[in-house]
Design a protein around this motif. Structure first.
Motif, PDB file in Angstrom:
ATOM      1  N   THR A  40      -4.846   3.450  12.081  1.00  0.00           N
ATOM      2  CA  THR A  40      -3.721   3.870  12.909  1.00  0.00           C
ATOM      3  C   THR A  40      -2.872   4.890  12.148  1.00  0.00           C
ATOM      4  O   THR A  40      -2.886   4.929  10.914  1.00  0.00           O
ATOM      5  N   ASP A  72      -1.089   4.799   8.831  1.00  0.00           N
ATOM      6  CA  ASP A  72      -0.213   3.626   8.814  1.00  0.00           C
ATOM      7  C   ASP A  72      -0.955   2.421   8.250  1.00  0.00           C
ATOM      8  O   ASP A  72      -0.661   1.944   7.168  1.00  0.00           O
ATOM      9  N   HIS A  73      -1.918   1.888   9.003  1.00  0.00           N
ATOM     10  CA  HIS A  73      -2.698   0.783   8.459  1.00  0.00           C
ATOM     11  C   HIS A  73      -4.143   0.838   8.926  1.00  0.00           C
ATOM     12  O   HIS A  73      -4.492   1.580   9.841  1.00  0.00           O
ATOM     13  N   ARG A 121       0.267   1.660   0.879  1.00  0.00           N
ATOM     14  CA  ARG A 121      -0.868   1.985   1.740  1.00  0.00           C
ATOM     15  C   ARG A 121      -2.048   2.424   0.888  1.00  0.00           C
ATOM     16  O   ARG A 121      -1.884   3.005  -0.178  1.00  0.00           O
ATOM     17  N   GLN A 152       1.091   6.985  12.157  1.00  0.00           N
ATOM     18  CA  GLN A 152       2.469   7.037  12.626  1.00  0.00           C
ATOM     19  C   GLN A 152       3.122   8.264  12.006  1.00  0.00           C
ATOM     20  O   GLN A 152       3.098   8.438  10.785  1.00  0.00           O
ATOM     21  N   GLY A 190      -2.341  -3.601   5.666  1.00  0.00           N
ATOM     22  CA  GLY A 190      -1.159  -3.522   6.515  1.00  0.00           C
ATOM     23  C   GLY A 190      -1.489  -3.919   7.945  1.00  0.00           C
ATOM     24  O   GLY A 190      -2.655  -4.008   8.337  1.00  0.00           O
ATOM     25  N   SER A 191      -0.444  -4.187   8.723  1.00  0.00           N
ATOM     26  CA  SER A 191      -0.614  -4.547  10.121  1.00  0.00           C
ATOM     27  C   SER A 191       0.708  -4.350  10.841  1.00  0.00           C
ATOM     28  O   SER A 191       1.716  -4.026  10.219  1.00  0.00           O
ATOM     29  N   ARG A 192       0.712  -4.596  12.134  1.00  0.00           N
ATOM     30  CA  ARG A 192       1.964  -4.464  12.890  1.00  0.00           C
ATOM     31  C   ARG A 192       2.998  -5.485  12.446  1.00  0.00           C
ATOM     32  O   ARG A 192       4.197  -5.233  12.521  1.00  0.00           O
ATOM     33  N   THR A 193       2.545  -6.627  11.972  1.00  0.00           N
ATOM     34  CA  THR A 193       3.483  -7.673  11.549  1.00  0.00           C
ATOM     35  C   THR A 193       3.706  -7.677  10.038  1.00  0.00           C
ATOM     36  O   THR A 193       4.595  -8.369   9.552  1.00  0.00           O
ATOM     37  N   HIS A 194       2.886  -6.943   9.313  1.00  0.00           N
ATOM     38  CA  HIS A 194       3.070  -6.828   7.867  1.00  0.00           C
ATOM     39  C   HIS A 194       3.053  -5.349   7.506  1.00  0.00           C
ATOM     40  O   HIS A 194       2.022  -4.779   7.157  1.00  0.00           O
ATOM     41  N   LYS A 195       4.200  -4.723   7.609  1.00  0.00           N
ATOM     42  CA  LYS A 195       4.321  -3.297   7.335  1.00  0.00           C
ATOM     43  C   LYS A 195       4.238  -3.040   5.836  1.00  0.00           C
ATOM     44  O   LYS A 195       4.812  -3.780   5.037  1.00  0.00           O
TER      45      LYS A 195
END
Length: 308
Positions: A190, A197-198, A271, A192, A260-265
């Motif tokens: 992904t 991002d992740h 990164r 951003q 990384g993930s949406r809940t673990h930025k």
């Protein structure tokens, strides 16, 4: 006076696709009956009752339902997104087995849930049932769109042992479509603000015994080398608290690797420094070590060989 899936689906379809029916009133009658004084009235259409065009009873159409007849009449017979709903209504009408988690049982349960003053709040039932149909239909539309997009945005690798790996660089939402097309493992990335991002590496549910231990170890090794971190003597397959390479997380199922993930930025410096192409290479190298005869035994129905 107690509408089933077929009745509700017919009414939902009519309001969605039948001209001038958007705001039509829904009235229930006894099974097989017609609305009183409705003969010849073009403003009234009967579904699943009354013996008309959209009543499958006593017709020589074989295995069908009223909603299927309506779909044909509206030119929706080839609408693939509508098919799961039509299949469900047809199965119910023909007394066929259903999954215990089918939405049929919610449709069947709403009239009991929304009872008030000794009766049923049919408007509430209609609202909830139509909402279910909207959700299922919308999800199916999304799946078919994803299958088309997959052809444009997915990079496939067929490994020598026959396993398929999909790279979705910037299109993580297509991973289910990739699994549907036979991917054993998907690598998705992904972005951003034009920055990576992740990254995620899930394996298909069709390969329940395929574990990603060695894949995560390879990624951690590459990450350490690029960051000039000494991991001599470290077990890069199992790392606990105080990990020298915390960027690559292996889920307890051993079926998902995340950076990384949406809940673990992750902060920018956390990164991965590996490019999507390097990540894909690591995945391919490790999965390629699986013997061809082992991979050949795997199929979407039954897997019995594990990889450690």
């Amino acid at each position: 006076r107690f509408p089933d899936d077929d009745v509700w689906l017919s009414c939902w379809m009519a309001k969605k696709w039948m001209p001038k029916a958007t705001n039509a009133q829904i009235v229930f009658v006894n099974a097989g009956a017609r609305l009183p004084d409705s003969e010849g009235d073009q403003s009234i259409v009967h579904f699943d009752t009354g013996g008309g065009d959209y009543d499958q009873h006593n017709k020589q159409g074989g295995r069908t339902c009223s909603a299927a007849l309506l779909a044909q009449g509206l030119g929706l017979g080839e609408d693939a997104a509508l098919k799961p709903l039509l299949d469900m209504a047809t199965a119910v009408d023909n007394i066929e087995p259903l999954s215990p988690t089918s939405i049929h049982f919610a449709i069947e349960g709403y009239p009991r849930r929304f009872r008030q003053n000794g009766g049923t709040n049919w408007e509430k039932v209609q609202e909830r049932v139509f909402e279910l149909f909207d959700i299922v239909y919308g999800q199916e539309l999304g799946r078919h769109k994803n299958r088309r997009d997959l052809e444009k945005y997915c990079e496939w690798t067929l490994l020598p042992n026959g396993l398929k790996v999909a790279l979705l660089d910037g299109y993580p939402g297509l991973r289910d479509a990739a699994f549907d097309q036979g991917a054993a493992v998907v690598v998705w990335v992904t972005y951003q603000h034009n920055q990576r991002d992740h990254t995620g590496i899930p394996r298909s549910r069709s390969y329940p015994d395929l574990k990603l231990y060695q894949v995560v170890a390879e990624l951690r090794s590459l990450e350490a080398k690029r960051r000039e971190i000494d991991v001599t003597g470290k077990n890069l397959t199992y790392i606990g608290q105080g990990d020298p390479i915390p960027q690559w997380f292996l889920h307890q199922s051993r079926a998902l690797i995340l950076n990384g993930s949406r809940t673990h930025k992750l902060a920018k410096e956390e990164r991965t420094v590996l490019s999507p192409r390097e990540v894909l290479g690591a995945v391919n190298r490790m999965l390629s070590k699986i013997p061809r005869e082992t991979a050949a035994k795997w199929n979407p129905i039954s897997q019995s060989i594990g990889v450690s």
